[in-house]
Design a protein around this motif. Structure first.
Motif, mmCIF file in Angstrom:
data_model
loop_
_atom_site.group_PDB
_atom_site.id
_atom_site.type_symbol
_atom_site.label_atom_id
_atom_site.label_comp_id
_atom_site.label_asym_id
_atom_site.label_seq_id
_atom_site.Cartn_x
_atom_site.Cartn_y
_atom_site.Cartn_z
ATOM 1 N N ALA A 170 2.694 23.951 17.837
ATOM 2 C CA ALA A 170 2.415 22.512 17.807
ATOM 3 C C ALA A 170 3.559 21.714 18.400
ATOM 4 O O ALA A 170 3.344 20.756 19.154
ATOM 5 N N TYR A 209 -0.618 12.904 15.808
ATOM 6 C CA TYR A 209 -1.473 13.968 15.307
ATOM 7 C C TYR A 209 -2.494 13.411 14.326
ATOM 8 O O TYR A 209 -2.145 12.651 13.418
ATOM 9 N N LEU A 241 -0.953 22.282 9.217
ATOM 10 C CA LEU A 241 0.474 22.452 9.474
ATOM 11 C C LEU A 241 1.265 22.377 8.174
ATOM 12 O O LEU A 241 2.148 23.193 7.919
ATOM 13 N N GLU A 253 3.569 22.137 22.156
ATOM 14 C CA GLU A 253 2.510 21.309 22.748
ATOM 15 C C GLU A 253 2.933 19.846 22.795
ATOM 16 O O GLU A 253 2.687 19.146 23.787
ATOM 17 N N TRP A 254 3.561 19.383 21.737
ATOM 18 C CA TRP A 254 4.024 18.002 21.662
ATOM 19 C C TRP A 254 5.054 17.735 22.760
ATOM 20 O O TRP A 254 4.986 16.725 23.470
ATOM 21 N N GLU A 313 -6.679 15.818 10.427
ATOM 22 C CA GLU A 313 -7.254 17.156 10.330
ATOM 23 C C GLU A 313 -6.367 18.219 10.965
ATOM 24 O O GLU A 313 -6.507 19.404 10.650
ATOM 25 N N ARG A 314 -5.442 17.805 11.842
ATOM 26 C CA ARG A 314 -4.512 18.772 12.430
ATOM 27 C C ARG A 314 -3.224 18.866 11.614
ATOM 28 O O ARG A 314 -2.543 19.895 11.658
#
Length: 241
Positions: free
Chosen positions: A211, A187, A195, A214-215, A190-191
């Motif tokens: 997240a 990641y 979180l 998605e991972w 900026e992401r």
């Protein structure tokens, strides 16, 4: 070895024939040959390349390897095969599988770390805390990395009023651990920042579920892509004999 194999192939293919199958440019096909991804093509008396079904198989194998292994590794695998160094190609494939397994372990570690956090209540600062050097050593990173994470808003150490040194209390250590795990998971900063902000304020894991899902999806897609790449590569190896 490549020239002998090519001489037994009947149809002669042009660069455009290979390119059209995959929506590539003819220059891309020539670049792949120059990079060793495709075996060297025979040339006509006028210098035109004459590709064969063997080259088409090499291109299919490379493009199938790309999603699971990435461009540098897929290139190295094909170059090793074309140079007759199949064992080196297998070693590179093994390394990719080992990295995928490590990434899965990292994801499980992130999920475990999140579950272990008491997100329902704000963190209570410890009387002491830890300094940047010991924390960096504990995480296996450089102090400069922690400073960069602070600049990006990932961690918020307090300053000792007497010395001005950074002091990482329980909450800051928690945030640093999460940042470290998420960085290992691929990641970008900026992401990660939003979180961790959610972890500080949301009071639950719900904001992170998307997240993490998605991972999981990315890792599953890589594993599936590795299977597809292996099948195409096996076909190419059989064609080479």
């Amino acid at each position: 070895m490549g020239k002998n194999l090519q001489s037994t192939e009947r149809p002669k293919l042009r660069p455009v024939d290979l390119a059209r199958e995959h929506g590539l440019s003819t220059q891309a096909v020539r670049n792949y040959e120059e990079a060793g991804i495709l075996p060297a093509a025979a040339r006509s008396p006028h210098g035109y390349r004459g590709y064969t079904p063997l080259h088409a198989g090499a291109l299919r194998a490379f493009l199938a390897l790309l999603p699971g292994h990435g461009h540098p590794t897929a290139t190295a695998i094909m170059r090793a095969v074309n140079e007759g160094a199949a064992e080196e190609a297998f070693r590179l494939i093994d390394e990719s599988h080992a990295q995928l397994l490590e990434d899965r372990r990292t994801l499980r570690a992130v999920e475990s770390a999140l579950r272990d956090l008491d997100l329902g209540s704000p963190a209570t600062p410890e009387p002491g805390g830890t300094f940047i050097g010991p924390l960096a050593r504990r995480l296996g990173i450089r102090p400069a990395t922690l400073r960069a994470w602070e600049d990006a808003g990932l961690v918020q150490p307090r300053r000792d009023p007497r010395t001005g040194y950074r002091v990482y209390d329980e909450a800051a250590v928690r945030d640093a651990r999460l940042a470290h795990q998420l960085r290992r998971g691929g990641y970008p900063l900026e992401r990660i920042a939003p979180l961790i902000a959610h972890v500080r304020t949301a009071g639950g894991l719900a904001p992170l579920e998307a997240a993490l899902t998605e991972w999981h999806g990315r890792l599953s897609a890589r594993g599936r892509a590795m299977l597809a790449g292996a099948a195409e590569l096996d076909g190419y190896l059989r064609a080479r004999g």
